[in-house]
Design a protein around this motif. Structure first.
Motif, short mmCIF file in Angstrom:
data_model
loop_
_atom_site.label_atom_id
_atom_site.label_comp_id
_atom_site.label_asym_id
_atom_site.label_seq_id
_atom_site.Cartn_x
_atom_site.Cartn_y
_atom_site.Cartn_z
N GLN A 148 -6.88 -2.07 -5.96
CA GLN A 148 -7.74 -2.54 -4.87
C GLN A 148 -8.81 -3.50 -5.42
O GLN A 148 -9.34 -3.29 -6.51
CB GLN A 148 -8.42 -1.35 -4.18
CG GLN A 148 -7.45 -0.35 -3.58
CD GLN A 148 -7.11 0.81 -4.51
OE1 GLN A 148 -7.11 0.64 -5.74
NE2 GLN A 148 -6.85 1.97 -3.95
N HIS B 106 -3.30 -4.18 -1.37
CA HIS B 106 -3.57 -3.60 -2.68
C HIS B 106 -2.63 -4.21 -3.72
O HIS B 106 -1.87 -5.12 -3.42
CB HIS B 106 -3.43 -2.08 -2.62
CG HIS B 106 -4.30 -1.44 -1.60
ND1 HIS B 106 -5.62 -1.80 -1.38
CD2 HIS B 106 -4.05 -0.45 -0.70
CE1 HIS B 106 -6.15 -1.06 -0.42
NE2 HIS B 106 -5.20 -0.24 0.03
N ASP C 132 -2.24 4.39 -3.83
CA ASP C 132 -2.79 3.04 -3.70
C ASP C 132 -3.41 2.67 -5.05
O ASP C 132 -4.11 3.48 -5.65
CB ASP C 132 -3.85 2.98 -2.61
CG ASP C 132 -3.26 3.02 -1.21
OD1 ASP C 132 -2.36 2.21 -0.94
OD2 ASP C 132 -3.70 3.86 -0.40
N PRO D 221 -9.59 -5.13 2.18
CA PRO D 221 -8.91 -3.96 2.73
C PRO D 221 -7.42 -4.21 2.88
O PRO D 221 -6.96 -5.36 2.90
CB PRO D 221 -9.58 -3.79 4.09
CG PRO D 221 -9.94 -5.19 4.49
CD PRO D 221 -10.28 -5.92 3.22
N ASN E 14 0.85 -1.19 0.00
CA ASN E 14 0.00 0.00 0.00
C ASN E 14 0.88 1.24 0.00
O ASN E 14 2.11 1.14 0.08
CB ASN E 14 -0.97 0.00 1.18
CG ASN E 14 -0.27 -0.01 2.52
OD1 ASN E 14 0.47 0.92 2.85
ND2 ASN E 14 -0.50 -1.04 3.32
#
Length: 286
Positions: A88, A96, A85, A93, A62
């Motif tokens: 995704q 990434h 970032d 969560p 990330n």
């Protein structure tokens, strides 16, 4: 029979890659490292460093944790530093860099435009770790990035994919696994040696005109293998093996991007070759 000891070792390496890039609860949803001064969209590049630097994290990474070492290192040397970032996946969560490479390259394109608009610079430099060193090449080749990027520095980049020391050769023996990777974690499938995406990126040559390329690799890389697959061919390319600079450097795939100040020194040289100084084992103290 499968070489289970080797398999366990490689799986452990992959888990380590994920573990060291997991954000803490405090940083997971925070703006990237404002306290250390990067991702400051009021930053204006200096005459000494006229191009902002965009940092591109690796798979499972990330915009914060991947750059806790390098971002302050560059910021302390007077650069305007930014990190994004990308990649995704819905419902995933923290981790990434998992989405399709083509889509991630589009996100990078939009972010570079944002950085250039904020800083007033004509071009940027890009530094990426692992997938973050390879994915920008899609942006450069297919999305007009060559007109906006002066240099691309890849730290342990997956430029020609990986075999994971031969583990990917086992995929045909496990029906459905490759399809599962493509469906659930497209970026992992895209980074397997011989993938359609990599073939397109590398077709017709590794580089595009007008961009300076630097690749910094370590012979102890256990994730992007063989490590020489990281190197590029073409004009304007400098391929660097970390152990040629410091034989005592035992960094592997994760450490070279997160904490290795010898690699960081070589990044700084690539960003400002006119003021480059020799990178040695002593560069850890710079």
């Amino acid at each position: 029979m499968l070489p289970w000891k080797r398999v366990r070792g490689y799986l452990a390496a992959l888990l380590l890659t994920a573990a060291v890039t997991v954000p803490t609860a405090a940083t997971a949803h925070a703006a990237p490292a404002p306290s250390r001064g990067w991702n400051d969209f009021t930053c204006k590049p200096s005459a000494a460093h006229p191009r902002p630097v965009v940092l591109v994290h690796g798979t499972f990474g990330n915009s914060v944790d991947n750059w806790l070492g390098l971002a302050p290192y560059l910021k302390d040397r007077g650069y305007c530093v930014f990190s994004l970032d990308y990649g995704q996946l819905p419902g995933v969560p923290f981790f990434h860099g998992l989405g399709p490479v083509e889509q991630s390259a589009g996100q990078l394109s939009a972010y570079v435009d944002r950085v250039l608009a904020a800083t007033g610079a004509a071009e940027t430099d890009i530094v990426g770790h692992s997938q973050g060193g390879m994915m920008p090449r899609y942006y450069l080749k297919f999305l007009g990035g060559a007109d906006k990027v002066n240099a691309l520095v890849g730290i342990a980049p997956s430029n020609h994919g990986t075999t994971l020391s031969g583990l990917t050769n086992l995929l045909p023996y496990f029906p459905g696994v490759k399809d599962l990777l493509s469906e659930k974690t497209p970026a992992l499938a895209d980074q397997i040696a011989g993938s359609d995406v990599l073939n397109r990126i590398n077709q017709g040559g590794d580089t595009v005109p007008g961009v300076a390329y630097t690749v910094i690799a370590t012979r102890y890389d256990e994730v992007v293998t063989p490590y020489r697959s990281q190197f590029l061919d073409g004009p304007g390319v400098r391929n660097v093996l970390l152990q040629d600079l410091c034989p005592l450097d035992f960094s592997e795939h994760v450490a070279i991007g997160l904490i290795d100040r010898i690699a960081f020194h070589e990044v700084a040289n690539a960003l400002d070759p006119g003021k480059a100084t020799p990178t040695t084992c002593a560069s850890v103290f710079d």
